[in-house]
Design an enzyme around this catalytic site. Structure first.
Site, short mmCIF file in Angstrom:
data_model
loop_
_atom_site.label_atom_id
_atom_site.label_comp_id
_atom_site.label_asym_id
_atom_site.label_seq_id
_atom_site.Cartn_x
_atom_site.Cartn_y
_atom_site.Cartn_z
N PRO A 261 -53.54 -9.10 -9.31
CA PRO A 261 -54.99 -9.23 -9.13
C PRO A 261 -55.43 -8.61 -7.80
O PRO A 261 -55.32 -9.22 -6.75
CB PRO A 261 -55.24 -10.74 -9.16
CG PRO A 261 -53.93 -11.34 -8.74
CD PRO A 261 -52.86 -10.41 -9.21
N ASP A 440 -52.97 -8.72 -2.78
CA ASP A 440 -52.66 -9.55 -3.95
C ASP A 440 -53.35 -10.90 -3.75
O ASP A 440 -52.97 -11.69 -2.88
CB ASP A 440 -51.14 -9.72 -4.06
CG ASP A 440 -50.72 -10.43 -5.33
OD1 ASP A 440 -51.55 -11.17 -5.90
OD2 ASP A 440 -49.55 -10.25 -5.76
N HIS A 441 -54.36 -11.16 -4.59
CA HIS A 441 -55.17 -12.36 -4.39
C HIS A 441 -54.42 -13.64 -4.75
O HIS A 441 -54.90 -14.74 -4.46
CB HIS A 441 -56.45 -12.27 -5.23
CG HIS A 441 -57.61 -12.99 -4.64
ND1 HIS A 441 -57.53 -13.73 -3.48
CD2 HIS A 441 -58.90 -13.11 -5.05
CE1 HIS A 441 -58.70 -14.26 -3.20
NE2 HIS A 441 -59.55 -13.90 -4.15
N ARG A 442 -53.24 -13.54 -5.37
CA ARG A 442 -52.42 -14.73 -5.62
C ARG A 442 -51.80 -15.24 -4.33
O ARG A 442 -51.44 -16.42 -4.23
CB ARG A 442 -51.31 -14.40 -6.62
CG ARG A 442 -51.79 -14.01 -8.01
CD ARG A 442 -50.63 -13.50 -8.87
NE ARG A 442 -50.00 -12.32 -8.29
CZ ARG A 442 -48.94 -11.72 -8.82
NH1 ARG A 442 -48.39 -12.20 -9.92
NH2 ARG A 442 -48.42 -10.65 -8.25
N ILE A 444 -52.93 -13.83 -0.94
CA ILE A 444 -53.83 -13.65 0.21
C ILE A 444 -55.26 -13.90 -0.24
O ILE A 444 -55.69 -13.37 -1.27
CB ILE A 444 -53.69 -12.23 0.78
CG1 ILE A 444 -52.25 -11.98 1.25
CG2 ILE A 444 -54.68 -11.98 1.91
CD1 ILE A 444 -51.91 -10.54 1.48
#
Length: 468
Positions: A261, A440-442, A444
Site C-alpha cells: 500500500p 509502505d503504509h503498513r 509507516i
C-alpha cells in the site's frame, strides 16, 4: 463434569449409505462446537458432519470409505460443558458395541457452507428459474473470521464449482488459492488439502501460478484477463522484445505496486548552500577528478549521506516487514537507481554510514559504470535498506517511485529549481529540490513520513546537522 458423548450424522436430506471421504480429526484433538469431524460425499454434494459440542475427541468411529446414514455415530467426544450441546429431544439409543444406553446428543444442523448448498441447491434453482441465493460462510462467535469471498451467481453452477469439500475450500481461501487452478487427484477429480499444498509449493518454486494474497491473509486479486488486441489492424507497427532487465524489473515492479500500500509524501528542500559547496569542491579537485584519482561530487552523493543520517534518526524506515514482525537493520546499504541502455538497475552502496561524501561519490561512479556495461554482480544489487531514484539530471517536478521490496520506503528526487522563498521579511531566490518519499503504509504512517522529509530537508539545507 466431563462426560462422553456421541457425535452423530445429522439430517442429510434423506440420503443413505453416504461414503466418508475425509477424516478431519483424530483421537486427542480438541474441537469447537460446529467444527467439522468428517466429510461425506453424496451423489449431489459434499458436506461435513459438525461436532454438536466442544470437547476432546476420544474415538473416531468411522474410517475412510465407510457408508453412513442419518444417526450414525462418527465420533465419541469428551465434553465438560453440557450447555454447548443444545440437545434435541430424542429417545435413548443403544451403543453399537456395548449395548448400553447412551444419551443422544444434539443433532446440529449442517453449517451453511458454500460447497454444500451451492452444489446441492443450484440445479433446482436453475430448473425452476428461481435465482440462486448468494451464500457466504458465517463465522461463529469465538471462531476466527473467514476471509470474505465475492459472490457471483454463475460461479455456483454445478459445472463451474471446483470439486472440493468445505474444509478444503476454507483451507484454500486462507492461503489465497483459487481452486479453479488446482487439479484434483482424488476420485472424480476431487481436490484434497494435499492438492492445495502441492499447488502452493509448485507456485513458490516457480512451477505454477502463485496465489496473490496480502500479508495477513485474504483472497486473491481476481483480475480480469489482459486485453488481446491486433494492433496491426489500425496501422503500421514494429514489435520489439523487452530486454532481460525489463522483464525482471517489470515483474518485480508489478508485484511491489500490487502488494504494497503505497503513499507518497512530497516536500521541497533548500539546497542553495549545498549546491554552492558541491560546485566549489569540484573546482578545487578538478585535476584529481580529471586524472581519475577522485570522483566528481554529485548531489546524489550528498543525498545518500543525508539519507543515512535520517535513517539513523528514524529507524522504522531502515526496516523490512517479515510476516507479523518488523526487521530493524543495524547496517546502512543504500541503493540508487541507475539508467542503463538495457533498462533500470539498482546498484547498492554498502556501509554508507562509514564513508565520507567523496568516497561515496567515487564508489557510486564505479558502480554506475559497471551497470552501464552490464557487468554488475548479483551481490552488488542485493542487501539494500533504502533506495534513491534521482531524475534531477533529466527534469520533472514530482513523481511516485515504487518501493523496492522488501524495503519499506524509497526517495524520489526531481530537478532542482530556483524559486522565490519568503524568509519572514522578503522573498529571496532559493534553489529548491523536490523530494517524493513513497512508503509502505503498513509500517509507516503519514506523520512519520512528514517528519522524515522535514528532517531530510533540514539536513540538506545545512549538512552540518548530520554531525550532531
Amino acid at each position: 463434569m466431563a462426560e462422553l458423548k456421541e457425535a452423530r450424522v445429522p439430517d442429510i436430506g434423506g440420503h443413505g449409505d453416504v461414503p466418508v471421504i475425509e477424516l478431519l480429526v483424530k483421537p486427542g484433538d480438541t474441537v469447537a462446537k460446529d467444527q467439522g469431524l468428517v466429510t461425506l460425499e453424496s451423489d449431489k454434494a459434499t458436506m461435513e458432519v459438525p461436532s454438536p459440542f466442544a470437547g476432546v475427541v476420544k474415538e473416531v468411529k468411522v474410517k475412510l470409505g465407510d457408508a453412513v446414514s442419518e444417526g450414525t455415530v462418527v465420533a465419541v467426544i469428551e465434553s465438560d460443558d453440557a450447555a454447548h450441546a443444545e440437545p434435541v429431544p430424542a429417545p435413548p439409543v443403544a451403543s453399537a458395541e456395548t449395548g448400553a444406553k447412551v444419551e443422544p446428543t444434539a443433532v446440529a444442523p449442517v453449517p451453511d457452507r458454500l460447497a454444500q448448498q451451492s452444489v446441492a441447491q443450484a440445479p433446482a434453482a436453475v430448473e425452476s428459474g428461481a435465482p440462486v441465493p448468494a451464500l457466504a460462510p458465517v463465522a461463529e462467535p469465538g471462531q476466527p473470521g473467514i476471509p470474505p469471498m465475492r459472490f457471483e451467481a454463475d460461479a455456483v453452477l454445478p459445472a463451474k464449482v471446483p470439486y472440493a469439500s468445505p474444509a478444503v475450500r476454507l483451507f484454500a481461501r486462507e492461503l489465497g488459492v483459487d481452486l479453479d487452478q488446482v487439479a484434483g487427484s482424488e476420485r472424480g477429480g476431487r481436490i484434497s488439502k494435499e492438492d492445495v499444498q502441492k499447488f502452493v509449493k509448485s507456485a513458490l518454486a516457480g512451477g505454477g501460478v502463485a496465489p496473490v494474497a496480502a500479508a495477513g491473509g485474504g483472497s486473491g486479486l481476481n483480475l480480469i484477463p489482459w486485453p488481446k488486441v491486433d494492433f496491426a489492424k489500425f496501422g503500421a507497427i514494429e514489435t520489439r522484445p523487452l530486454s532481460r532487465i525489463q522483464k525482471i524489473s517489470g515483474a518485480n515492479l508489478a508485484r511491489n505496486w500490487a502488494m504494497i500500500p503505497h503513499v507518497t509524501q512530497h516536500d521541497d528542500a533548500d539546497i542553495t548552500e549545498l549546491e554552492a559547496l558541491r560546485v566549489a569542491l569540484n573546482e578545487e579537485n578538478a585535476k584529481a577528478i580529471a586524472a581519475g584519482k577522485a570522483g566528481k561530487l554529485t548531489m546524489l552523493a550528498f543525498l545518500i549521506k543525508a539519507c543515512v543520517a535520517a535513517l539513523q534518526k528514524f529507524p522504522t524506515f531502515n526496516a523490512s516487514l517479515d510476516g507479523d514482525n518488523l526487521v530493524l537493520k543495524q547496517y546502512f546499504h543504500i541503493g540508487f537507481a541507475a539508467d542503463t541502455p538495457n533498462g533500470l538497475v539498482v546498484p547498492v552502496l554498502r556501509d554508507a554510514d562509514q564513508k565520507g561524501v567523496a568516497q561515496i561519490a567515487k564508489e557510486m561512479g564505479e558502480l554506475a559504470a559497471l551497470a552501464r556495461d552490464g557487468k554488475l554482480k548479483p551481490e552488488q544489487m542485493q542487501g539494500g535498506c533504502f533506495t534513491i531514484s534521482s531524475l534531477g539530471g533529466i527534469g520533472g517536478t514530482a513523481f511516485t517511485p515504487i518501493i523496492n521490496a522488501p524495503e519499506v520506503a524509497i526517495l524520489g528526487v526531481s530537478k532542482s529549481e530556483m524559486k522565490p522563498v519568503w524568509n519572514g521579511e522578503k522573498f529571496k531566490p532559493r534553489l529548491m529540490l523536490p523530494l517524493s518519499l513513497s512508503y509502505d503504509h503498513r509500517v509507516i504512517d503519514g506523520a512519520a513520513a512528514a517528519r522524515f522529509t522535514t528532517y531530510l530537508g533540514q539536513l540538506l539545507a545545512d549538512l552540518r546537522r548530520a554531525m550532531l
